[in-house]
Design a protein around this motif. Structure first.
Motif, mmCIF file in Angstrom:
data_model
loop_
_atom_site.group_PDB
_atom_site.id
_atom_site.type_symbol
_atom_site.label_atom_id
_atom_site.label_comp_id
_atom_site.label_asym_id
_atom_site.label_seq_id
_atom_site.Cartn_x
_atom_site.Cartn_y
_atom_site.Cartn_z
ATOM 1 N N ARG A 5 0.872 -1.184 0.000
ATOM 2 C CA ARG A 5 0.000 0.000 0.000
ATOM 3 C C ARG A 5 0.900 1.221 0.000
ATOM 4 N NH1 ARG A 5 -5.149 1.929 1.124
ATOM 5 N NH2 ARG A 5 -5.244 3.824 2.370
ATOM 6 N N LYS A 35 -11.351 8.611 -6.839
ATOM 7 C CA LYS A 35 -10.504 7.418 -6.972
ATOM 8 C C LYS A 35 -10.413 6.656 -5.652
ATOM 9 C CE LYS A 35 -9.538 7.478 -11.225
ATOM 10 N NZ LYS A 35 -10.079 6.433 -12.094
ATOM 11 N N ASP A 36 -10.279 7.368 -4.548
ATOM 12 C CA ASP A 36 -10.249 6.712 -3.235
ATOM 13 C C ASP A 36 -11.552 5.961 -2.978
ATOM 14 O OD1 ASP A 36 -7.697 7.663 -2.749
ATOM 15 O OD2 ASP A 36 -8.332 9.168 -1.269
ATOM 16 N N ARG A 37 -12.672 6.590 -3.341
ATOM 17 C CA ARG A 37 -13.970 5.949 -3.162
ATOM 18 C C ARG A 37 -14.063 4.685 -4.009
ATOM 19 N NH1 ARG A 37 -18.208 4.914 -5.588
ATOM 20 N NH2 ARG A 37 -17.708 6.088 -7.458
ATOM 21 N N GLN A 38 -13.612 4.752 -5.252
ATOM 22 C CA GLN A 38 -13.646 3.596 -6.144
ATOM 23 C C GLN A 38 -12.784 2.453 -5.618
ATOM 24 O OE1 GLN A 38 -12.406 5.166 -9.935
ATOM 25 N NE2 GLN A 38 -14.402 6.099 -10.355
ATOM 26 N N ARG A 39 -11.595 2.784 -5.138
ATOM 27 C CA ARG A 39 -10.699 1.743 -4.596
ATOM 28 C C ARG A 39 -11.302 1.092 -3.358
ATOM 29 N NH1 ARG A 39 -6.689 5.816 -5.803
ATOM 30 N NH2 ARG A 39 -5.615 5.194 -7.700
ATOM 31 N N LYS A 40 -11.830 1.918 -2.472
ATOM 32 C CA LYS A 40 -12.449 1.410 -1.243
ATOM 33 C C LYS A 40 -13.601 0.466 -1.579
ATOM 34 C CE LYS A 40 -12.793 3.855 2.565
ATOM 35 N NZ LYS A 40 -11.986 2.939 3.334
ATOM 36 N N THR A 41 -14.440 0.872 -2.528
ATOM 37 C CA THR A 41 -15.582 0.057 -2.942
ATOM 38 C C THR A 41 -15.115 -1.264 -3.541
ATOM 39 O OG1 THR A 41 -16.945 2.012 -3.316
ATOM 40 C CG2 THR A 41 -17.619 -0.012 -4.440
ATOM 41 N N TYR A 42 -14.116 -1.216 -4.395
ATOM 42 C CA TYR A 42 -13.597 -2.427 -5.029
ATOM 43 C C TYR A 42 -13.093 -3.421 -3.986
ATOM 44 C CZ TYR A 42 -10.871 -5.515 -8.004
ATOM 45 O OH TYR A 42 -10.366 -6.627 -8.625
ATOM 46 N N ILE A 43 -12.260 -2.958 -3.057
ATOM 47 C CA ILE A 43 -11.702 -3.842 -2.023
ATOM 48 C C ILE A 43 -12.815 -4.407 -1.139
ATOM 49 C CG2 ILE A 43 -10.186 -3.949 0.010
ATOM 50 C CD1 ILE A 43 -8.675 -3.748 -2.668
ATOM 51 N N ASP A 51 -9.831 -1.273 2.984
ATOM 52 C CA ASP A 51 -8.566 -1.046 2.283
ATOM 53 C C ASP A 51 -7.535 -0.293 3.113
ATOM 54 O OD1 ASP A 51 -10.122 1.357 2.008
ATOM 55 O OD2 ASP A 51 -8.802 1.977 0.367
ATOM 56 N N THR A 52 -7.947 0.373 4.165
ATOM 57 C CA THR A 52 -6.993 1.120 4.999
ATOM 58 C C THR A 52 -6.396 0.273 6.130
ATOM 59 O OG1 THR A 52 -8.726 1.945 6.474
ATOM 60 C CG2 THR A 52 -8.203 3.288 4.538
#
Length: 88
Positions: A5, A35-43, A51-52
Motif C-alpha cells: 500500500r 478514486k479513493d472511493r472507487q478503490r475502497k468500494t472495489y476492495i 482497504d486502509t
C-alpha cells in the motif's frame, strides 16, 4: 505476491495530481476523492476488507517525502529479499 500500500498526505497527493494531469487544485481534489472511493468500494466488494487496514499489507509506504522512483526501489528490494527468503 507482496501486498503493498502506497500512501501520502492528501495535500501532497493533490499537488502531484495537479502536475501529472495538468488540472486545477479543485479538480485534483475531486479526482482523488473519487478514486479513493472507487478503490475502497472495489476492495470491500471483492475482498470484504477495509482497504486502509495495514494488516492486509506486507509493506506500507508513505511517499510524502519521497518520489515514486524511490518507492519503486524500496518495493523491488523488498520483493528480492522476500523471494530469497522463500527459496530457503
Amino acid at each position: 505476491g507482496l501486498a503493498v500500500r502506497v500512501v501520502a498526505p492528501f495535500d501532497v497527493r493533490v499537488h502531484r495530481v495537479m502536475i501529472q494531469r495538468s488540472i486545477s487544485e479543485k479538480e485534483a481534489h475531486r479526482w482523488i476523492v473519487e478514486k479513493d472511493r472507487q478503490r475502497k468500494t472495489y476492495i470491500r466488494e471483492h475482498f470484504h476488507q477495509d482497504d486502509t487496514d495495514p494488516h492486509l499489507y506486507d509493506l506500507v509506504l508513505n511517499i510524502g517525502e519521497s518520489s515514486l522512483d524511490e518507492a519503486a526501489d524500496v518495493i523491488v528490494d523488498a520483493v528480492r529479499r522476500w523471494s530469497v527468503k522463500l527459496e530457503r
